[in-house]
Write a protein that holds these residues in place. Structure first.
Motif, mmCIF file in Angstrom:
data_model
loop_
_atom_site.group_PDB
_atom_site.id
_atom_site.type_symbol
_atom_site.label_atom_id
_atom_site.label_comp_id
_atom_site.label_asym_id
_atom_site.label_seq_id
_atom_site.Cartn_x
_atom_site.Cartn_y
_atom_site.Cartn_z
ATOM 1 N N ILE A 9 0.832 -1.215 -0.015
ATOM 2 C CA ILE A 9 0.119 -0.080 0.005
ATOM 3 C C ILE A 9 0.642 1.440 0.034
ATOM 4 O O ILE A 9 0.401 2.452 -0.402
ATOM 5 C CB ILE A 9 -1.016 -0.109 1.091
ATOM 6 C CG1 ILE A 9 -0.087 0.001 2.385
ATOM 7 C CG2 ILE A 9 -1.863 -1.137 1.166
ATOM 8 C CD1 ILE A 9 -0.883 0.290 3.719
ATOM 9 N N GLY A 10 2.059 1.231 0.320
ATOM 10 C CA GLY A 10 2.840 2.400 0.375
ATOM 11 C C GLY A 10 3.211 2.959 -0.879
ATOM 12 O O GLY A 10 3.365 3.916 -1.330
ATOM 13 N N ASP A 11 3.179 2.138 -2.049
ATOM 14 C CA ASP A 11 3.406 2.573 -3.177
ATOM 15 C C ASP A 11 2.315 3.370 -3.818
ATOM 16 O O ASP A 11 2.407 4.419 -4.620
ATOM 17 C CB ASP A 11 3.420 1.380 -4.319
ATOM 18 C CG ASP A 11 4.757 0.565 -4.394
ATOM 19 O OD1 ASP A 11 5.594 0.915 -3.669
ATOM 20 O OD2 ASP A 11 4.694 -0.733 -4.641
ATOM 21 N N ALA A 12 1.117 3.498 -2.918
ATOM 22 C CA ALA A 12 0.265 4.215 -3.512
ATOM 23 C C ALA A 12 0.282 5.668 -2.719
ATOM 24 O O ALA A 12 -0.662 6.541 -2.902
ATOM 25 C CB ALA A 12 -1.297 4.046 -3.145
ATOM 26 N N LEU A 13 1.118 5.615 -1.503
ATOM 27 C CA LEU A 13 1.005 7.046 -0.802
ATOM 28 C C LEU A 13 2.249 7.966 -1.199
ATOM 29 O O LEU A 13 2.080 8.903 -0.752
ATOM 30 C CB LEU A 13 1.407 6.377 0.676
ATOM 31 C CG LEU A 13 0.360 5.344 0.907
ATOM 32 C CD1 LEU A 13 0.895 4.814 2.792
ATOM 33 C CD2 LEU A 13 -1.061 5.741 1.085
ATOM 34 N N VAL A 14 2.871 7.626 -1.800
ATOM 35 C CA VAL A 14 4.142 8.299 -2.210
ATOM 36 C C VAL A 14 4.349 8.560 -3.790
ATOM 37 O O VAL A 14 4.165 7.502 -4.371
ATOM 38 C CB VAL A 14 5.486 8.150 -1.537
ATOM 39 C CG1 VAL A 14 5.499 8.141 -0.072
ATOM 40 C CG2 VAL A 14 5.919 6.602 -1.841
ATOM 41 N N GLU A 35 18.791 -8.621 2.931
ATOM 42 C CA GLU A 35 19.726 -7.557 2.737
ATOM 43 C C GLU A 35 18.745 -6.217 2.746
ATOM 44 O O GLU A 35 17.911 -6.061 2.018
ATOM 45 C CB GLU A 35 20.191 -7.755 1.446
ATOM 46 C CG GLU A 35 21.017 -9.154 1.043
ATOM 47 C CD GLU A 35 21.543 -9.475 -0.289
ATOM 48 O OE1 GLU A 35 21.283 -8.333 -1.000
ATOM 49 O OE2 GLU A 35 22.322 -10.565 -0.473
ATOM 50 N N PRO A 36 19.646 -5.081 3.409
ATOM 51 C CA PRO A 36 18.882 -4.056 3.504
ATOM 52 C C PRO A 36 18.532 -3.324 2.249
ATOM 53 O O PRO A 36 17.659 -2.551 1.837
ATOM 54 C CB PRO A 36 19.999 -2.983 4.001
ATOM 55 C CG PRO A 36 20.807 -3.939 4.765
ATOM 56 C CD PRO A 36 20.843 -5.309 4.057
ATOM 57 N N GLY A 37 19.329 -3.707 1.067
ATOM 58 C CA GLY A 37 18.997 -3.332 -0.360
ATOM 59 C C GLY A 37 17.589 -3.482 -0.952
ATOM 60 O O GLY A 37 16.947 -3.077 -1.503
ATOM 61 N N THR A 38 17.225 -4.803 -0.403
ATOM 62 C CA THR A 38 15.995 -5.408 -0.852
ATOM 63 C C THR A 38 14.863 -4.480 -0.162
ATOM 64 O O THR A 38 13.889 -3.935 -0.863
ATOM 65 C CB THR A 38 15.665 -6.638 -0.358
ATOM 66 O OG1 THR A 38 16.730 -7.658 -0.725
ATOM 67 C CG2 THR A 38 14.402 -7.089 -0.871
ATOM 68 N N ALA A 39 14.892 -3.971 1.146
ATOM 69 C CA ALA A 39 13.959 -3.174 1.971
ATOM 70 C C ALA A 39 13.935 -1.812 0.993
ATOM 71 O O ALA A 39 12.873 -0.940 0.872
ATOM 72 C CB ALA A 39 14.352 -2.976 3.195
ATOM 73 N N VAL A 40 15.391 -1.140 0.593
ATOM 74 C CA VAL A 40 15.249 0.041 0.073
ATOM 75 C C VAL A 40 14.646 -0.135 -1.382
ATOM 76 O O VAL A 40 13.943 1.091 -1.793
ATOM 77 C CB VAL A 40 16.879 0.183 -0.241
ATOM 78 C CG1 VAL A 40 16.777 1.851 -0.985
ATOM 79 C CG2 VAL A 40 17.231 0.600 1.091
ATOM 80 N N SER A 41 14.634 -1.275 -2.192
ATOM 81 C CA SER A 41 14.057 -1.436 -3.484
ATOM 82 C C SER A 41 12.492 -1.306 -3.169
ATOM 83 O O SER A 41 11.875 -1.044 -4.264
ATOM 84 C CB SER A 41 14.513 -2.626 -4.148
ATOM 85 O OG SER A 41 14.001 -3.850 -3.397
ATOM 86 N N LEU A 42 12.220 -1.749 -2.110
ATOM 87 C CA LEU A 42 10.744 -1.580 -1.697
ATOM 88 C C LEU A 42 10.169 -0.240 -1.332
ATOM 89 O O LEU A 42 9.082 -0.006 -1.309
ATOM 90 C CB LEU A 42 10.342 -2.592 -0.821
ATOM 91 C CG LEU A 42 10.355 -4.202 -1.036
ATOM 92 C CD1 LEU A 42 10.233 -5.000 0.178
ATOM 93 C CD2 LEU A 42 9.523 -4.454 -2.171
ATOM 94 N N GLY A 43 11.091 0.827 -1.372
ATOM 95 C CA GLY A 43 10.561 2.132 -1.172
ATOM 96 C C GLY A 43 10.898 2.449 0.262
ATOM 97 O O GLY A 43 10.371 3.700 0.751
#
Length: 757
Positions: free
Chosen positions: A42-47, A125-133
């Motif tokens: 749902i975060g993809d719709a918020l920013v 890996e932190p990069g995976t979370a970063v790729s999720l925004g």
């Protein structure tokens, strides 16, 4: 997890651990909308694209100058107004979730992020979370705690996501079943742990109420037993024991108890009755008296109970309303016994004892049963319910059951029937729960076989003197009519009934000729059919084509010598060819068929003998295999070639003088001399000068001789002396007078031989 995750930070009721369940009512619909938009979470719709989120202390989005702004209701409305389109309904749903619980959106977002990280091959890996925004500063803590978080299998995840809906709708038994699939204690999710405890407590209260109801029922206190079941149903709306208990303890017209709502208190109104009726594919339910607007404000719940011998009674919800009032069960269990119950609701909870229907065996009859009749025949059709194994059809006649009835899917045919009244009964067969075959009550349909005429089996026609005579066989008990169908005749044997849809044509409107024949209109091509009629019913018979070619007008025939005659006429419009038929000496021969182009170029000549003859002209028929009736008036009669010739023979010389001249009259004709030959007269006319003037008419001069036509014989000339006394010069000329003069040809000699000087 430590302070870096923020378990002591955030708004009131902020999470102290990762959620194991979203605990949001309607999460399934929210997830479906999200996936339809192609969003990972749902975060993809918020920013906006390229910006990141913080999730440890609520949901924040990064703005310019590294400033962070909280995503709340106002921000959701702004994003919805900016994006619009397909995002509008989804953001409206997120706004409703946020208004109901300020911590719910963060809970949902964390639940989805953990699911994505646990399913990703590089989810630690932190990069995976970063790729999720996710903000890079929070990404290490998030992936670390997600890796250590409990992992749910498919069944557990469906249970976690459906728990809030079951609890919110009062389906405590279902909620308890879903809770049993989740880790005990909520797996570190404090909010889930409290919800599981509430579910367990509610289940215990419902079980205690059911135990009390069972004890009261054993003691014979039906009122207390019903109150206990009602309390259990209010606590757990999906408790089958409570619902079955309410139906089992239902007492029509019973008064209210301590647990009843105001609407059910004793003596408040007329008794309600739930009527049920099985149709072809559905069961309709109607409550009487009908609920008023005030009664229906809180709604009603309708359930169906399926009786299974030796098994558990099944319960199903009926939610479809009927347009005419009441409810409709669109999926009834065919072959089963069922009961329906309508329970009053208040604020979504059961608020009183049910209104229960009588037991109904779901074995509907066929629908749309209709029949048609014919000559000793009944044909019936119907529509069978989809759950039927088949049908059993019976036909009862005046003498009892009729044998030899052909029954097939959706239809029945019986032939060889006598005239009379019949009754058709059709029963549907169904499979009962114990495997036996049961039948419906049966649909009954009366039908009558009426008398029908015997059809015409053969139709013949013969052309006779400008008319046509018809004959047929069959139709002994019928009024046989000769008709012409305007839109093409039906097949022979077709059964017809008179009516406005297709009325019978009137009989042929042709004139009747002498001798009984019918005269078709010239130029017509008619398909004549036989129709056997008996009262309002008829049977179509065979037909044939009758053609009357157009009449040939202006016919003229004249002999031209050499055994030939010239025929002239006005070419009939629309004709391709014209045939000339010569009748002479008792024989009839079609002498010639001529096309229009040939007639214009060469004319039409026929070979004839000296005897009398007639020429009949008719346009050639345009159709094959038709009975051709020549149009009247096409015959031209030409008399026999009868000729009277005369000559003036000089008198014989006697000494120096010549005797008186002789008139020699000869007859030429085929065969014997006909009677009624015209009179021959010889007329003389003197001239004023040297050249006498030839007489023009029998009265244009002086009559010298008269010879009766009866005195003439073929081959025997008659000689008469020419009277003298006229002063030369004068001219002689013979004429034929009297009846028949126009039919006799007068051969005259050269005019110079008829001048006397």
């Amino acid at each position: 997890m430590g302070l870096e995750f923020g378990h002591d930070l955030g708004l009131r009721r902020a999470l102290r651990g990762l959620p194991l369940s979203p605990l949001v009512p309607g999460y399934g619909h929210l997830l479906a909308q999200q996936q339809a938009l192609g969003l990972r979470h749902i975060g993809d719709a918020l920013v906006e694209r390229g910006r990141v989120l913080r999730v440890l202390d609520g949901i924040f989005e990064q703005r310019a100058a590294r400033r962070w702004h909280h995503v709340g209701v106002d921000r959701l409305r702004q994003v919805g107004a900016a994006r619009g389109g397909a995002y509008g309904p989804f953001l409206t749903r997120l706004e409703a979730v946020q208004l109901q619980d300020p911590a719910a959106l963060r809970r949902v977002l964390l639940y989805q992020l953990v699911e994505l990280l646990q399913a990703h091959p590089r989810g630690s890996e932190p990069g995976t979370a970063v790729s999720l925004g996710i903000c890079p500063q929070e990404a290490p803590a998030l992936v670390r705690v997600a890796a250590a978080h409990l992992r749910l299998d498919g069944g557990q995840r469906r249970a976690a996501e459906g728990l809030a809906d079951a609890w919110g709708s009062g389906k405590v038994r279902r909620a308890a079943g879903l809770a049993a699939l989740l880790p005990a204690g909520g797996g570190g999710d404090a909010m889930l742990r409290r919800r599981l405890a509430e579910i367990a407590e509610r289940v215990k209260e419902a079980d205690d109420a059911l135990d009390a109801a069972r004890e009261a029922e054993r003691a014979g206190d039906a009122r207390a037993a019903e109150d206990g079941c009602l309390r259990a149903a209010r606590l757990a709306s999906d408790c089958p024991r409570a619902l079955l208990g309410l139906v089992r303890l239902h007492r029509p017209g019973g008064g209210g108890g301590t647990e009843r709502g105001p609407a059910e208190s004793e003596g408040t109104g007329p008794r309600e009755v739930l009527a049920v009726r099985a149709a072809s594919e559905t069961v309709s339910l109607s409550l009487s008296p009908s609920p008023t607007a005030a009664d229906g404000a809180n709604g009603r719940r309708v359930i169906r109970l399926i009786r299974v011998p030796g098994g558990t009674t099944g319960i199903a919800e009926i939610t479809d309303a009927s347009p005419s009032g009441g409810w409709v069960d669109h999926d009834p269990p065919f072959g089963h016994e069922v009961r329906y119950a309508v329970l009053p609701l208040r604020d979504g909870r059961i608020d009183g004892p049910p209104v229960v229907s009588e037991v109904l065996l779901v074995a509907p009859d066929v629908s749309g049963l209709r029949s048609t009749t014919g000559r000793g025949r009944i044909e019936a059709t119907w529509t069978e319910p989809s759950g039927a194994l088949g049908v059993r059809g019976r036909l009862l006649g005046p003498d009892g059951p009729v044998d030899g009835v052909e029954v097939r899917t959706g239809a029945l045919t019986a032939t060889g029937l006598g005239v009379g009244a019949y009754v058709l009964r059709v029963h549907c067969r169904y499979r009962s729960p114990d495997g036996a075959v049961i039948e419906s009550a049966g649909a009954e349909h009366p039908v009558s076989v009426d008398p029908w005429p015997t059809p015409v089996d053969r139709l013949d026609a013969t052309a006779v003197r400008g008319s046509v005579r018809f004959s047929w066989s069959g139709g002994q008990d019928a009024d046989v009519r000769l008709v012409s169908w305007p839109a093409g005749p039906p097949e022979p044997g077709t059964e017809l009934t008179d009516g406005p849809a297709r009325p019978w044509p009137v009989p042929l409107p042709w004139e009747t000729a002498t001798g009984g024949g019918l005269v078709p209109p010239p130029g017509s091509v008619t398909r004549v059919s036989a129709l056997a009629v008996l009262g309002p019913r008829a049977v179509a018979g065979p037909g044939l084509v009758v053609e009357c070619p157009p009449a040939v007008a202006g016919a003229r025939v004249e002999r031209v010598g050499g055994g030939r005659a010239r025929v002239t006429f006005d070419w009939p419009a629309g004709a391709g060819e014209v045939a000339a038929t010569v009748d002479q000496d008792g024989a009839s021969t079609v002498h010639r068929v001529v096309a229009r182009s040939t007639y214009v170029r060469e004319g039409l000549y026929v070979d004839v003998a000296p005897s009398a003859f007639s020429v009949t002209l008719s346009a050639a028929p345009r159709t094959t295999d038709a009975v051709v009736v020549p149009a009247p008036g096409g015959e031209t009669r030409v008399p026999a070639d009868i000729a009277v010739s005369y000559r003036i023979v000089p008198g014989a010389r006697r000494a120096l003088r010549r005797g008186p001249s002789l008139l020699r009259v000869s007859l030429s004709c085929p065969g014997e001399a006909p009677s009624g030959l015209p009179e021959f007269v010889l007329v003389a006319r003197a001239g004023n000068g040297r050249d006498p003037i030839r007489p023009r008419t029998p009265t244009d001069g002086t009559t010298l001789l008269r010879l009766d036509g009866g005195a003439l014989r073929p081959g025997s000339p008659v000689e008469l002396p020419v009277p003298s006394g006229l002063r030369p010069p004068y001219a002689l000329r013979g004429f034929l007078l009297g009846e028949g003069a126009a039919d006799v040809r007068l051969d005259e000699p050269s005019p110079t031989t008829l001048v006397v000087r």
